[in-house]
Write a protein that holds these residues in place. Structure first.
Motif, short mmCIF file in Angstrom:
data_model
loop_
_atom_site.label_atom_id
_atom_site.label_comp_id
_atom_site.label_asym_id
_atom_site.label_seq_id
_atom_site.Cartn_x
_atom_site.Cartn_y
_atom_site.Cartn_z
N VAL A 113 -10.79 -2.90 -5.71
CA VAL A 113 -10.72 -3.83 -4.58
C VAL A 113 -11.43 -5.10 -5.04
O VAL A 113 -12.63 -5.08 -5.32
CB VAL A 113 -11.39 -3.26 -3.32
CG1 VAL A 113 -11.39 -4.29 -2.19
CG2 VAL A 113 -10.71 -1.97 -2.87
N THR B 253 -10.30 -6.34 6.59
CA THR B 253 -10.38 -6.86 5.23
C THR B 253 -10.16 -8.36 5.24
O THR B 253 -9.39 -8.88 6.06
CB THR B 253 -9.36 -6.14 4.32
OG1 THR B 253 -9.53 -6.58 2.97
CG2 THR B 253 -7.92 -6.41 4.76
N CYS C 179 -14.08 -5.28 2.97
CA CYS C 179 -13.32 -4.02 2.99
C CYS C 179 -14.09 -3.01 3.84
O CYS C 179 -15.01 -2.35 3.34
CB CYS C 179 -13.12 -3.50 1.57
SG CYS C 179 -12.26 -1.92 1.46
N ALA D 62 -16.33 -5.38 -2.51
CA ALA D 62 -15.28 -5.86 -3.40
C ALA D 62 -15.87 -6.50 -4.65
O ALA D 62 -16.93 -7.15 -4.59
CB ALA D 62 -14.39 -6.86 -2.67
N SER E 238 -5.49 1.96 -2.44
CA SER E 238 -6.78 1.64 -1.81
C SER E 238 -6.89 2.25 -0.41
O SER E 238 -7.87 2.94 -0.10
CB SER E 238 -6.97 0.12 -1.74
OG SER E 238 -8.14 -0.21 -1.03
N HIS F 260 -6.08 -5.47 -2.92
CA HIS F 260 -6.27 -4.02 -2.94
C HIS F 260 -5.32 -3.37 -3.93
O HIS F 260 -4.13 -3.73 -4.00
CB HIS F 260 -6.02 -3.43 -1.56
CG HIS F 260 -7.03 -3.82 -0.53
ND1 HIS F 260 -8.01 -2.95 -0.07
CD2 HIS F 260 -7.23 -4.98 0.15
CE1 HIS F 260 -8.75 -3.55 0.83
NE2 HIS F 260 -8.30 -4.79 0.98
N GLN G 76 0.82 -1.21 0.00
CA GLN G 76 0.00 0.00 0.00
C GLN G 76 0.86 1.27 0.00
O GLN G 76 1.80 1.40 0.80
CB GLN G 76 -0.94 0.01 1.21
CG GLN G 76 -2.11 -0.94 1.09
CD GLN G 76 -2.99 -0.61 -0.10
OE1 GLN G 76 -3.59 0.45 -0.17
NE2 GLN G 76 -3.06 -1.55 -1.04
#
Length: 397
Positions: free
Chosen positions: A264, A145, A218, A175, A155, A151, A73
Motif C-alpha cells: 500500500v 483511504t 488506509c 502506507a 489489498s 493498493h 481490487q
C-alpha cells in the motif's frame, strides 16, 4: 575550573541522553522494529460486503496512479467505491469517472457534499458524505483511504481477512511514502519513525491497550463500530483525524491493529523541503494541543534525546573530556541503530542513520514554526481553503 565544570555538565547531560535512549530501546514497545505487518489470517468462507470511501480535493495529478488500483481490487465479495469530490477545481470528479470508464473493475460512484459547515474540515465532511452514501448499501466494512494511496490487487482481501481472523474493528496500514528525492530520503523515514515512537504499533493491537492510533491513508473499519463510535461526527474537530478515529473506536469498546504496509503506497511526491515542511508544520502544534508548556517540553526533549549526543561527542573530543565524548557517541550509536530498520524498510542507505540528529533538528524547527503560525493567527491553509480554527486543520490527502 570553569572549563572543567562545563565539560562535566556536558558529560552528565550526555549520560542523561544515553539513559533516555536505553529506555526507548527496551521499554517503548520496541517501536524501532519494522516487522509489525498484517497479522496471520485465514480467508473466510463468506466474504463480507465492503464500501470504499475516498475523499478527494484537487487530486487530478495523483488519481491516475491510485484510483485504478482500487477499481482493480481482486475481492471475492461485494465491493464498490465512493469517491467524494470535496469542491475540486481541477476536474477531479470528471477524471475519476473517465478512469472508471477506461479501466472498469469495481463500481464507482462520484458525488460531492458541497462546502463543509463551520466546525468541519473538508476531508471529514467528505468522509461523512461518503459513509452516508455507503450505508445505503449496508456494508459490513468501510475502507477509508486517501486519494493518493495505491493498493496492490489483493489489498482489500488481505485487510478484510486480517480483521475477521483477529476480531479487529479497525485494521490500518501505514502506507509506504515516496522516498525518491534527496529531501524525501532524509525526512520521510523519520516521519514514520517518530510516529511509531509516539504510538508503538505492538501496543496498539493488544487487548486492553491504552495506545490508540491509525494511519489515515488506509483504515478498514467495521461499519457497526463506526456507528457506535459516531465516526466521523465524533472527530470532526480533530486535527490528527486518524488518531482521533482510533481513540473513538477504542473508547467505544473496539479493537485496533496498526502496522506497516508492504503493498500500500502513497504516490504523492514531496520533492522539496518546503513541501515536507508544510506537511509537518500544518499539524505539529495541534499534536501538542496548542499548549506552550507541551511545546517547551517537546523542544527540550528533542534537544536532550537527539541533539545532545552529537554535540557531546564533538565537544567532549575537542575539550579532551573522554567521558562526554564516549557517552555522547554511545547515545548516538544507539539512536542510529534504532533508525536502521526503518531505513532498510524504505530502501534508504544506512549512512542516513547518522544524520538523524539533523533530521530531528528540522522537525524541531517545523514544530516551532507551527506554533509561530498559530499565534500569528494565520490558521491552516490547504488547497485553497483556509481553516481559522486551530482544531480544524485538514489532513494530507
Amino acid at each position: 575550573m570553569g572549563q572543567t565544570a562545563r565539560v562535566s555538565a556536558i558529560a552528565w547531560t550526555a549520560a542523561g541522553s544515553l539513559v533516555a535512549w536505553l529506555w526507548l530501546l527496551l521499554c517503548q514497545g520496541f517501536f524501532w522494529r519494522t516487522d509489525v505487518r498484517l497479522p496471520p489470517r485465514t480467508e473466510p468462507d463468506t466474504w463480507p460486503s465492503v464500501c470504499v470511501v475516498v475523499p478527494a480535493r484537487d487530486e487530478a495529478t495523483v488519481l491516475p496512479a491510485s484510483l485504478p488500483s482500487l477499481l482493480a481490487q481482486d475481492y471475492p465479495g461485494r465491493a464498490e467505491v465512493f469517491l467524494v469530490d470535496d469542491g475540486s477545481t481541477d476536474g477531479t470528479g470528471a477524471l475519476a469517472r473517465e478512469l472508471a470508464r477506461r479501466h472498469g473493475g469495481l463500481p464507482l460512484t462520484v458525488d460531492s457534499p458541497g462546502e463543509p459547515p463551520p466546525g468541519w474540515t473538508g476531508k471529514l465532511w467528505a468522509v461523512r458524505h461518503g459513509i452516508g452514501l455507503a450505508r445505503a448499501r449496508e456494508p459490513e466494512y468501510l475502507l477509508l483511504t486517501d486519494a493518493d494511496i495505491a493498493h496492490a490487487p489483493d489489498s482489500l482481501r488481505a485487510l478484510v481477512a486480517a480483521a475477521r481472523t483477529g476480531g479487529f474493528d479497525v485494521v490500518s496500514q501505514m502506507a509506504r511514502l515516496r522516498v525518491q528525492s534527496r529531501w524525501e530520503r532524509l525526512v520521510v523515514p523519520a516521519f514514520v519513525y517518530f510516529f511509531a515512537q509516539l504510538y508503538p504499533f505492538r501496543r496498539i493491537g493488544r487487548r486492553g491497550a491504552r495506545t490508540a492510533a491509525a494511519a489515515g491513508g488506509c483504515v478498514l473499519l467495521r461499519a457497526d463500530a463506526a456507528e457506535r463510535a459516531r465516526i466521523p461526527e465524533a472527530v470532526r474537530h480533530a486535527v490528527i483525524d486518524d488518531v482521533a478515529l482510533a481513540r473513538a473506536v477504542r473508547e467505544a469498546g473496539g479493537r485496533l491493529w496498526l502496522g506497516l504496509a508492504d503493498r500500500v503506497d502513497s504516490v504523492r511526491p514531496y520533492p522539496r523541503l518546503h513541501d515536507l515542511w508544510r506537511m509537518v508544520a500544518r499539524s505539529a502544534y495541534a499534536q501538542l494541543r496548542h499548549s506552550p508548556l507541551l511545546l517547551a517540553g517537546t523542544v527540550a526533549g528533542l534537544a536532550l534525546v537527539y541533539l545532545v549526543p552529537p554535540v557531546a561527542f564533538v565537544a567532549g573530543a575537542a575539550a579532551g573530556d573522554t567521558a562526554a565524548a564516549v557517552l555522547g557517541l554511545s547515545a548516538w550509536l544507539v539512536m542510529a541503530g534504532t533508525y536502521l530498520p526503518m531505513l532498510r524498510y524504505y530502501g534508504v542507505a544506512a549512512w542516513f542513520a547518522v544524520l538523524l540528529p539533523f533530521t530531528a533538528f528540522l522537525y524541531l524547527l517545523m514544530t516551532v514554526d507551527s506554533a509561530v503560525q498559530h499565534y500569528r493567527g494565520r490558521g491552516a491553509a490547504w488547497k485553497g481553503r483556509t481553516y481559522a480554527r486551530p482544531d480544524a486543520v485538514p489532513d494530507e490527502g
